[in-house]
Design a protein around this motif. Structure first.
Motif, PDB file in Angstrom:
ATOM      1  N   PHE A  24       0.831  -1.353  -0.039  1.00 10.23           N
ATOM      2  CA  PHE A  24       0.100   0.129  -0.006  1.00 10.23           C
ATOM      3  C   PHE A  24       0.745   1.226  -0.056  1.00 10.23           C
ATOM      4  O   PHE A  24       2.086   1.278   0.572  1.00 10.23           O
ATOM      5  CB  PHE A  24      -0.875  -0.101   1.170  1.00 10.23           C
ATOM      6  N   PRO A  25       0.381   2.435  -0.655  1.00  5.33           N
ATOM      7  CA  PRO A  25       1.049   3.694  -0.342  1.00  5.33           C
ATOM      8  C   PRO A  25       1.070   4.207   0.853  1.00  5.33           C
ATOM      9  O   PRO A  25       0.112   4.255   1.461  1.00  5.33           O
ATOM     10  CB  PRO A  25       0.345   4.586  -1.606  1.00  5.33           C
ATOM     11  N   SER A  26       2.373   4.676   1.392  1.00  2.00           N
ATOM     12  CA  SER A  26       2.498   5.445   2.575  1.00  2.00           C
ATOM     13  C   SER A  26       1.826   6.902   2.385  1.00  2.00           C
ATOM     14  O   SER A  26       1.674   7.442   3.442  1.00  2.00           O
ATOM     15  CB  SER A  26       3.761   5.145   3.207  1.00  2.00           C
ATOM     16  N   ALA A  27       2.289   7.230   1.226  1.00  4.27           N
ATOM     17  CA  ALA A  27       1.739   8.719   1.030  1.00  4.27           C
ATOM     18  C   ALA A  27       0.965   8.829  -0.125  1.00  4.27           C
ATOM     19  O   ALA A  27       1.266   9.088  -1.159  1.00  4.27           O
ATOM     20  CB  ALA A  27       2.914   9.484   0.837  1.00  4.27           C
ATOM     21  N   PRO A  28      -0.415   8.597  -0.166  1.00  4.31           N
ATOM     22  CA  PRO A  28      -1.349   8.565  -1.181  1.00  4.31           C
ATOM     23  C   PRO A  28      -1.435   9.713  -1.981  1.00  4.31           C
ATOM     24  O   PRO A  28      -1.927   9.837  -3.149  1.00  4.31           O
ATOM     25  CB  PRO A  28      -2.627   8.333  -0.659  1.00  4.31           C
TER      26      PRO A  28
END
Lengths: 166, 585
Positions: B342-346
C-alpha cells in the motif's frame, strides 16, 4: 471563525483575492482527462498535475488508509549558516512551544518572542516553513494542526536575511 | 424408463455438495431436484442485494443457516458512490426473521446496517452464532451491545473496517458473565476505549477464543494481560503498539508473545515503534499471515522481522518496505502466496519512496507460490510486467495501481499495452485484474481475447475510444464484475453488447461519456437489467446526449428497487412513467 488570542485573524489576513472571497479549497476533480493525456512524442517529465488538484477516489485506497501517514512526518530543517540540514518528525510535537524548543536545542539558538503583529522579535532568528503551495510562511500564524499537516520544510532565517516586515 | 431417485436419497447425496455453484447446477436439473436442493441448502450467498428480493430468498431456502450479502458497488470503498445510495440490510433481516428463524450466521459487506437491524437479529434468531460486518455503516455501539447481550451462543463477532457511531466502550460489558462461546472477536475499527477488566474477564472465560483483534485504544499493557489469558490464540490484532519504552515492559511483552505458540496471524500494530518489533521475533517462525499495512516501520526494521517469517503466506505492507525489503522477502518468504503493498503517501505530490517495479519483480522471481498481488507504485514498465507474467503464470489475482494516471512505461515512454498483454496471456488462471497506467484500446483487445477466466476487472484512466469497451464486452468470457472510471468510451459499445450485461453481476461506470439517452435505451431494451444513473443533476434538465456522472447497471429478477435516493435515477420500464426516483419514506 478563527479567533486566536482574542483576535479574528481573518480580518487582518493578507492574501490575494477579493475581500469576502471563500477560503481557497483544494479542487476535487472527478475527471482529469483533459489535461493529463501523455503524448508519446512529448519529452515532458511525468510530473503530477498541479499540486492543488486532487482526484476523487484516487489512488484507490480506503479512507482509513489515507490517514496512515499521520504517524510519521519528517521534514527537513535548515538553518542559515549551518553546514548541513537536519530532519525532525513533526508528529513528535503537539504545539508550537514544543517544536520551537526542539529547534532551539538542535541548532543552539533562541527564537524571539512571537506576536501576530510583528512576528518574532528579540533574537534575530525567525522560524519559517514552506507550505504545500510552495510559499514560505512564518511559523506560528496558523493553528498547530493546520501547520503540521501543511509544513513541507523548515528554515530558520538569520537576522540579517530577514526582511524588516517580518 | 426413468428412475426416480427418492428424495431422501437425493438429500443425502446433496449433503455432500457445499459449493453453491454446484448446487445451482443441481437445481436446474428438474423440478424435484430443485425442490430437494432448495430445502437442503444451508449457506446462501447473494452477491448483489438488489438482484433478488429478500422475500424470494427466504421463501426458497427455508433451512438457510448462513446468509452472505453484498450491497454497494466496490468503488464505494473509494468514495465514488454518494452516501445514501442504498444497500440496506433491514429488508433482508426482516424477511429472514419472518421465515427463517433458524438462521445462525449473517455476513454483510458494504451494506447499511442500523441498530434496529442488530436488535432485530438479536431478538429473532435464537441460536445466532456468527455476525461479520465488512465495510458496513449506519449502526452504533448500542447495536453491538444488543448482539452481545442477547445472543447466548455467539461465536463470532467481527467488525471489519466499519464506520460505527462510537458511543463509548460500554458495549463490551454487555456480554453476560455466562457467555463462554466466543471464538472470534474483532473490534479493531472502533475508537473508544473498552474497560480492560471486562475484556480480560471475557477472554478468560472463553476457552475457545482463537481470534482476537483489538482496537488502537488497547494499550501494550492491556495486550500483555490479554495474551497471558489467551495463549491459545491463532489470530491476533494488536492495539496501539506505542508506549514509553521501559525495559520491564519490553520483556513482559516478549514473554507474552513467546507463550502464544499457536499464533499464525498478526495484524494491528498501529504506531509500532521499531524498538518493540523484537518482541515479535518469537512468533515469526510460525506466522502465515502478517498485516503491517498500518505500521509505519522503515525498511531495515521490516527486514529484521520478515527474514524470520519463513512460513509467511500472506503479507500486507506499506511501500516503506522499498525494493530492497521486497528483495529480502523474495529470499526469506518462500511460501508467500499473497502480497499487498500500500502507498504510505497517497497524495501524488508526496510520492518519493524508493519502491519501484523492481520490488514486485523480485518477489515474482523468488516466491514460486505467489498468486495474488495488489501493488501501488508511482510508475511501471512493460519489461517488468513481462517478467512477472513469465515467472508467475500461476497468478490468480493481479491488481496493479500505477498511481500516476496515464503514466507510460517510464523507460520507453510507450503505453503499458504489451505488459498487460503478457499478463493476460501468460496467467491463464487469472480471476481478478486491475489495470492502470497509460493504456490504449489495443491493451483491451488483448485482455478481451486472453483473459478467459477473469471475473472481475477494474479500469481507470485508460483507453482511447469505444473500441476499448467493445473489446472487453465481446471477449472476457467469464466476466462478472466490471468497474470503470474516467475512460473515454461512449454509448455505442454499451448498447451493442447489452446482452452481455445480463451474463454479468454488475457494471459500474463513472466519469465516462455515456449519455442519458443511451441509458434509457438500454433500460428499455433489457427488462432484466436495472440501469441506475447516479447524478446530482436531474438527467432531464440536460440534453439526452450529455454524459451522466455515474452509471450502475446490474442484472436482477427483483425489478427496479424502491429505495432509491434523490440522486439515483432509474429509468422506468414503463415508458409512460419515464424517469423517476422512487423513494419509500
Amino acid at each position: 471563525m478563527e479567533v486566536i488570542n482574542g483576535l479574528n485573524l481573518k480580518d487582518t489576513e493578507l492574501r490575494l483575492g477579493l475581500p469576502g472571497a471563500q477560503e481557497e479549497q483544494q479542487q476535487e476533480v472527478s475527471c482529469v482527462r483533459s489535461n493529463k493525456r501523455k503524448n508519446n512524442d512529448s519529452k515532458e517529465e511525468s510530473a503530477p498535475s498541479p499540486a492543488k488538484t486532487q482526484i476523487v477516489g484516487w489512488p484507490p485506497v480506503r479512507s482509513n488508509r489515507k490517514n496512515n501517514n499521520k504517524n510519521v512526518s519528517y521534514v527537513k530543517v535548515s538553518m542559515d549558516g549551518a553546514p548541513y540540514l537536519r530532519k525532525i518528525d513533526l508528529k513528535m510535537y503537539k504545539n508550537y512551544p514544543e517544536l520551537l524548543k526542539a529547534l532551539e536545542n538542535m541548532f543552539k539558538f533562541t527564537v524571539g518572542e512571537y506576536s501576530e503583529r510583528e512576528g518574532y522579535k528579540g533574537s534575530g532568528f525567525v522560524p519559517t516553513y514552506e507550505d504545500k503551495d510552495g510559499d514560505w510562511m512564518l511559523v506560528g500564524d496558523v493553528p498547530w494542526d493546520m501547520f503540521s499537516s501543511s509544513c513541507q520544510k523548515l528554515r530558520i532565517m538569520k537576522g540579517s536575511e530577514v526582511p524588516p516586515a517580518l | 424408463m426413468g428412475l426416480r431417485l427418492p428424495s431422501k436419497v437425493l438429500e443425502h447425496i446433496l449433503s455432500f455438495i457445499d459449493s453453491n455453484e454446484d448446487r445451482n447446477s443441481v437445481s436446474l436439473v428438474c423440478k424435484s431436484w430443485f425442490e430437494t436442493e432448495r430445502k437442503t441448502r444451508k449457506r446462501v450467498f447473494v452477491g448483489n442485494c438488489y438482484a433478488v428480493s429478500p422475500a424470494a430468498v427466504a421463501k426458497r431456502f427455508p433451512e438457510v443457516r448462513s446468509l452472505t450479502l453484498k450491497g454497494k458497488p466496490h468503488f464505494a470503498d473509494y468514495n465514488l458512490v454518494p452516501d445514501g445510495w442504498g444497500g440496506y440490510a433491514w429488508p433482508w433481516i426482516e424477511a429472514m426473521a419472518a421465515k427463517c428463524p433458524s438462521l445462525e450466521e449473517i455476513r454483510l459487506k458494504r451494506m447499511v446496517v442500523t441498530d434496529e437491524c442488530l436488535e432485530k437479529i438479536a431478538a429473532s434468531f435464537k441460536d445466532f452464532k456468527v455476525l461479520v460486518l465488512t465495510s458496513c455503516e449506519g449502526f452504533s455501539t448500542d447495536g453491538i451491545a444488543a448482539i452481545a447481550a442477547t445472543c447466548r451462543n455467539l461465536r463470532v463477532l467481527e467488525l471489519r473496517e466499519c464506520i460505527v457511531e462510537d458511543l463509548g466502550g460500554d458495549w463490551l460489558s454487555y456480554f453476560p458473565e455466562t457467555s463462554t462461546s466466543l471464538v472470534s472477536l474483532d473490534f479493531s475499527c472502533l475508537d473508544s476505549e473498552v474497560k480492560i477488566s471486562d475484556l480480560e474477564r471475557l477472554v478468560s472465560r472463553s476457552p475457545n477464543l482463537k481470534s482476537l483483534k483489538l482496537n488502537p485504544a488497547v494499550t501494550l499493557d492491556g495486550l500483555v494481560s490479554l495474551l497471558r489469558r489467551a495463549p491459545q490464540l491463532t489470530e491476533l490484532g494488536t492495539g496501539s503498539f506505542a508506549a514509553q519504552l521501559k525495559p520491564e515492559a519490553f520483556s513482559k511483552l516478549s514473554e507474552a508473545f513467546s507463550n502464544c505458540k499457536q499464533l499464525q496471524s498478526l495484524s494491528g500494530l498501529w504506531d509500532v515503534l521499531p524498538e518493540y518489533l523484537p518482541a515479535l521475533y518469537s512468533v515469526c517462525p510460525g506466522l502465515t499471515s502478517l498485516n503491517l499495512s498500518y505500521a509505519t516501520v522503515r525498511m531495515p526494521d521490516l527486514v529484521e522481522l520478515l527474514r524470520r517469517c519463513s512460513k509467511l503466506q500472506k503479507l500486507w505492507v506499506m511501500d516503506l518496505i522499498e525494493d530492497k525489503g521486497l528483495e529480502a522477502v523474495a529470499s526469506y518468504c518462500k511460501e508467500l502466496r499473497e502480497l499487498r503493498v500500500f502507498p504510505s503517501a497517497p497524495d501524488l505530490d508526496e510520492a518519493n519512496i524508493p519502491l519501484t517495479e523492481q520490488g514486485l519483480v523480485f518477489v515474482s522471481k523468488g516466491c514460486r507460490k505467489l498468486e495474488s498481488v495488489l501493488y501501488f507504485c508511482v510508475q511501471f514498465t512493460n519489461a517488468a510486467l513481462l517478467t512477472i507474467a513469465r515467472k508467475r503464470p500461476n497468478l490468480k489475482c493481479f491488481r496493479l495501481c500505477v498511481i500516476e494516471p496515464f503514466a507510460p512505461d517510464y523507460k520507453t515512454n510507450e503505453p503499458l499495452d504489451k505488459g498487460f498483454k503478457a499478463i493476460a496471456e501468460g496467467c491463464k488462471d487469472l480471476r481478478r485484474l486491475s489495470v492502470s497506467g497509460l493504456l490504449s484500446d489495443k491493451a483491451f483487445k488483448y485482455i478481451g481475447k486472453h483473459a478467459k477466466k477473469v471475473r472481475m476487472l477494474s479500469i481507470a484512466f485508460a483507453g482511447d475510444s469505444d473500441l476499448m469497451l467493445h473489446h472487453l464486452l465481446s471477449g472476457c468470457e467469464s466476466l462478472k464484475k466490471l468497474e470503470i472510471r474516467d475512460c473515454p468510451f461512449g454509448d455505442t459499445a454499451l448498447l451493442e453488447h447489452a446482452a452481455k450485461l445480463e451474463t454479468m453481476r454488475s457494471l459500474w461506470m463513472s466519469s465516462c461519456f455515456v449519455s442519458f439517452g443511451a441509458c434509457k435505451l438500454l433500460s428499455q431494451k433489457m427488462p432484466r437489467l436495472n440501469v441506475e444513473v447516479i447524478d446530482e443533476h436531474p438527467p432531464e434538465t440536460r440534453p439526452e446526449s450529455s454524459p451522466v456522472e455515474r452509471i450502475y447497471i446490474y442484472r436482477t429478477v427483483a425489478g427496479p428497487r424502491m429505495d432509491t435516493p434523490e440522486f439515483v435515477w432509474t429509468i422506468h420500464k414503463n415508458p409512460e412513467i419515464g424517469v423517476s426516483h422512487l423513494a419509500i419514506k
